[in-house]
Write an enzyme that holds these catalytic residues in place. Structure first.
Site, PDB file in Angstrom:
ATOM      1  N   LYS A   1      14.736 -67.195 -21.954  1.00 55.08           N
ATOM      2  CA  LYS A   1      14.404 -67.261 -23.182  1.00 55.08           C
ATOM      3  C   LYS A   1      15.737 -67.233 -23.929  1.00 55.08           C
ATOM      4  CE  LYS A   1      14.383 -64.840 -26.861  1.00 55.08           C
ATOM      5  NZ  LYS A   1      14.862 -65.707 -27.925  1.00 55.08           N
TER       6      LYS A   1
ATOM      7  N   GLU B   1      22.905 -55.727 -21.179  1.00 54.54           N
ATOM      8  CA  GLU B   1      24.445 -56.207 -21.708  1.00 54.54           C
ATOM      9  C   GLU B   1      24.372 -56.092 -23.194  1.00 54.54           C
ATOM     10  OE1 GLU B   1      26.618 -56.134 -19.605  1.00 54.54           O
ATOM     11  OE2 GLU B   1      25.484 -56.451 -17.638  1.00 54.54           O
TER      12      GLU B   1
ATOM     13  N   CYS C   1      30.983 -59.677 -27.333  1.00 51.30           N
ATOM     14  CA  CYS C   1      30.623 -58.265 -27.448  1.00 51.30           C
ATOM     15  C   CYS C   1      31.616 -57.412 -26.798  1.00 51.30           C
ATOM     16  CB  CYS C   1      29.471 -58.188 -26.157  1.00 51.30           C
ATOM     17  SG  CYS C   1      29.926 -59.181 -24.587  1.00 51.30           S
TER      18      CYS C   1
ATOM     19  N   GLU D   1      29.813 -52.363 -34.660  1.00 48.54           N
ATOM     20  CA  GLU D   1      29.950 -53.693 -34.280  1.00 48.54           C
ATOM     21  C   GLU D   1      30.083 -54.417 -35.531  1.00 48.54           C
ATOM     22  OE1 GLU D   1      27.134 -55.725 -31.621  1.00 48.54           O
ATOM     23  OE2 GLU D   1      28.946 -56.002 -30.334  1.00 48.54           O
TER      24      GLU D   1
HETATM   25  P1  NAD Z   1      20.074 -60.224 -30.873  1.00 47.06           P
HETATM   26  O1  NAD Z   1      19.901 -58.620 -30.474  1.00 47.06           O
HETATM   27  O2  NAD Z   1      19.807 -60.517 -32.157  1.00 47.06           O
HETATM   28  O3  NAD Z   1      19.457 -61.173 -29.669  1.00 47.06           O
HETATM   29  C1  NAD Z   1      19.728 -61.486 -28.324  1.00 47.06           C
HETATM   30  C2  NAD Z   1      18.446 -61.896 -27.540  1.00 47.06           C
HETATM   31  O4  NAD Z   1      17.396 -60.897 -27.806  1.00 47.06           O
HETATM   32  C3  NAD Z   1      17.812 -63.291 -28.575  1.00 47.06           C
HETATM   33  O5  NAD Z   1      17.545 -63.875 -27.627  1.00 47.06           O
HETATM   34  C4  NAD Z   1      16.673 -62.542 -29.312  1.00 47.06           C
HETATM   35  O6  NAD Z   1      15.894 -63.739 -29.427  1.00 47.06           O
HETATM   36  C5  NAD Z   1      16.254 -61.533 -28.423  1.00 47.06           C
HETATM   37  N1  NAD Z   1      15.433 -60.384 -28.961  1.00 47.06           N
HETATM   38  C6  NAD Z   1      15.511 -60.050 -30.117  1.00 47.06           C
HETATM   39  N2  NAD Z   1      14.612 -58.908 -30.633  1.00 47.06           N
HETATM   40  C7  NAD Z   1      14.063 -58.915 -29.313  1.00 47.06           C
HETATM   41  C8  NAD Z   1      12.975 -57.949 -29.137  1.00 47.06           C
HETATM   42  N3  NAD Z   1      12.401 -57.297 -29.897  1.00 47.06           N
HETATM   43  N4  NAD Z   1      12.145 -58.308 -27.578  1.00 47.06           N
HETATM   44  C9  NAD Z   1      12.953 -59.050 -26.958  1.00 47.06           C
HETATM   45  N5  NAD Z   1      13.974 -59.909 -27.199  1.00 47.06           N
HETATM   46  C10 NAD Z   1      14.566 -59.820 -28.422  1.00 47.06           C
HETATM   47  O7  NAD Z   1      21.506 -60.521 -30.513  1.00 47.06           O
HETATM   48  P2  NAD Z   1      22.543 -61.801 -30.785  1.00 47.06           P
HETATM   49  O8  NAD Z   1      22.486 -61.551 -32.350  1.00 47.06           O
HETATM   50  O9  NAD Z   1      21.856 -63.038 -30.492  1.00 47.06           O
HETATM   51  O10 NAD Z   1      23.919 -61.648 -30.316  1.00 47.06           O
HETATM   52  C11 NAD Z   1      24.803 -60.722 -30.627  1.00 47.06           C
HETATM   53  C12 NAD Z   1      24.576 -59.236 -29.923  1.00 47.06           C
HETATM   54  O11 NAD Z   1      24.631 -59.563 -28.524  1.00 47.06           O
HETATM   55  C13 NAD Z   1      26.026 -58.385 -30.224  1.00 47.06           C
HETATM   56  O12 NAD Z   1      25.390 -57.038 -30.634  1.00 47.06           O
HETATM   57  C14 NAD Z   1      26.575 -58.416 -29.039  1.00 47.06           C
HETATM   58  O13 NAD Z   1      27.517 -57.317 -28.682  1.00 47.06           O
HETATM   59  C15 NAD Z   1      25.503 -58.743 -28.126  1.00 47.06           C
HETATM   60  N6  NAD Z   1      26.375 -59.144 -26.605  1.00 47.06           N
HETATM   61  C16 NAD Z   1      26.555 -58.416 -25.643  1.00 47.06           C
HETATM   62  C17 NAD Z   1      27.040 -58.860 -24.559  1.00 47.06           C
HETATM   63  C18 NAD Z   1      27.227 -58.157 -23.352  1.00 47.06           C
HETATM   64  O14 NAD Z   1      27.291 -58.743 -22.106  1.00 47.06           O
HETATM   65  N7  NAD Z   1      27.205 -57.008 -23.396  1.00 47.06           N
HETATM   66  C19 NAD Z   1      27.274 -60.259 -24.393  1.00 47.06           C
HETATM   67  C20 NAD Z   1      27.123 -61.154 -25.633  1.00 47.06           C
HETATM   68  C21 NAD Z   1      26.560 -60.372 -26.811  1.00 47.06           C
END
Ligand code: NAD
Length: 493
Positions: free
Chosen positions: A181, A256, A290, A390
């Protein structure tokens, strides 16, 4: 605007479909979602979203495929991953264009970084599939490392293809089957990836794609009784929700999540090199990484030098149309991000941090698109919100320290622990500081990125590791078969 890829995907009916059991099928879900080009704020495509019923169909397909795939020879899995790797490189330009359009990445960065390092995750997975010791022995016990099973993979928009391959590559190498997804905000590269998997000859059901929103499709994967593992890359907020949803079924959860990574500039650093490198790393991908080192922790007596050099470096960035080759920094990826970054710039000003470069609003002369001015705050206090939360945009906090011990305390003084940088000419001193930092990675003097170095978070940055052999092992269960061989058990006297 380059619409060729979207037109082709639309003409082939991809945008209305999801990929399950080796076929492009219409989802049961009725919702649709617009793909917004962040450089114009205009909708460039509309995609169909799946729902919980689609997740159930995809999980059933993945479960059926698991029986064969999980016992396939590692060499055959390596051969499949080799084809995937070759096809990513062959289609690199299409991926770069799609990524640039769906999340605003400068095309030069998409070509030089987003796509090639995504391919690297598949290459590493291919090599590990061919070389990893899935069976070892201890005394008369055989220790089998077996595929954990059906995996739900949830990815974000910031490095869209890279986040997909960092999960799909090792999961398939391990013998798992997957339901991906991707972020609903960056689905174009995921469509191209699903097509590529099909063309690489992936057996039906081994790889499935269900687009959709987190609370609907992501949550359905997390709660599903027949999903053995969830791996999510995203915000700490979403990671916590996924872990809570997954808890009743005791599935493995790899997270992550977010970060607020430090860049400790030691007093003996070569400032003329270290500071521009710190700015470049912190603002890479418009700060939407991230592990971006967004806190520059610098000796107080050098604060004026740091501000001057950092400002020069930030001012040299070319913020603009991501399609132009000379652009280094496009817009941030979406309206929510734009609003969040603007809000946090306002918070920094209100908290009394000193704005030394950039500031609120779009760059001069720009009226539309989610463009943000590269912004540096100095004299930031470690407890300010801009030093703790962040921001996920081109905003850096310069925090002065009076002693190296204090620098380490500041570096460790957030709820996160994902990446970190240390810069200094005395390698022994830099190593000593690196050893004291509580984070999953520490970079001494800006080494190149490595797909073999394990990556993941301490504290609220997550659980588990991706990349390299540790990334493969995330997707494995351990089975000990005692008495497998003649002879004494490992602990027998
Ligand atoms: P997000 O948390 O909004 O979404 C990430 C994913 O999770 C999306 O596919 C989203 O649809 C899904 N999601 C959201 N709510 C959910 C739920 N309740 N249940 C299941 N899935 C759900 O994050 P984003 O805005 O897409 O990305 C930015 C964030 O990702 C930042 O906080 C960044 O630090 C983090 N990030 C972490 C890493 C890492 O490797 N640690 C890498 C890249 C990004």
């Amino acid at each position: 605007m380059n619409t060729a890829i979207i037109e082709r995907l639309a003409n082939d009916g991809r945008l209305d479909r999801i990929f399950i059991g080796g076929e492009w099928v219409l989802p049961a879900g009725q919702a649709r979602s617009a793909v917004i080009d962040p450089s114009t704020e205009e909708s460039v495509a509309e995609i169909a979203l799946g729902n919980a019923q689609d997740v159930a169909t995809a999980v059933a397909a993945a479960r059926r495929a698991l029986a064969t795939w999980s016992v396939s020879s590692p060499q055959s899995r390596a051969a499949l991953l080799d084809r995937v790797h070759a096809l990513i490189l062959e289609r690199a330009e299409a991926f770069a264009q799609a990524i640039s359009q769906e999340m605003g990445c400068a095309i030069s960065v998409a070509r030089a970084a987003q796509v090639p390092i995504a391919a690297e995750h598949v290459r590493v997975a291919r090599d590990l599939a061919g070389s990893y010791a899935f069976v070892t022995h201890r005394g008369n016990t055989a220790i089998m490392r077996e595929a954990i099973g059906v995996c739900g993979l949830i990815t974000p928009w910031n490095w869209p293809l890279y986040q997909i391959t960092a999960k799909v590559g090792p999961a398939l190498a391990a013998g798992c089957t997957v339901v991906l997804k991707p972020s609903e905000l960056s689905p174009l590269s995921a469509f191209l990836f699903a097509e590529l998997m099909h063309d690489a000859g992936i057996p039906a059901g081994v790889f499935n794609l269900v687009n959709g929103e987190g609370p609907e499709v992501g949550a359905a994967l997390a709660t599903h009784t027949d999903v053995d593992m969830i791996s999510i890359t995203g915000s700490t907020r979403a990671g916590v929700l996924v872990a809570q949803a997954a808890a009743p079924t005791v599935k493995r959860v790899a997270q992550e999540l977010g970060g607020k990574s430090p860049n400790v500039i030691l007093p003996d650093a070569d400032f003329a090199r270290a500071i521009p490198a710190a700015v470049a790393a912190g603002l890479r991908n418009v700060g939407q990484s991230c592990s971006a080192p967004t806190r520059m922790i610098v000796p107080r007596e050098r604060l004026a030098d740091v501000e001057r050099i950092a400002c020069e470096a930030a001012s040299a960035l070319v913020v603009g149309d991501p399609r132009l080759q000379q652009t280094t920094h496009g817009p941030v990826a979406n309206r929510a991000q734009f609003n969040r970054v603007q809000e946090m710039i306002g918070v920094g000003i209100a908290e009394g941090a000193r704005l030394v470069c950039g500031g609120p609003g779009r760059p001069q002369g720009v009226e539309r698109g989610y463009y943000v001015r590269p912004t540096l705050f100095s004299d930031v206090q470690p407890q300010m919100r801009i030093a703790q939360e962040e921001i996920f945009g081109p905003v850096l906090a310069i925090i002065p320290y009076d002693s190296v011990d204090e620098a380490v305390a500041i570096a460790n003084g957030t709820v996160y622990g994902l990446g970190a940088h240390v810069q200094g000419q005395d390698l022994a001193a830099a190593r000593a500081v690196a050893a004291r930092i509580r984070s999953g990675q520490v970079h001494i003097n800006n080494p190149p990125w490595s797909p073999d170095a394990p990556f993941g978070g301490y504290k609220r940055s997550g659980n588990g590791r991706e990349y390299g052999v540790e990334g493969l092992e995330e997707y494995l269960e351990t089975k000990a078969i005692l008495g497998y061989l003649d002879g004494p058990a490992p602990s027998a006297a």
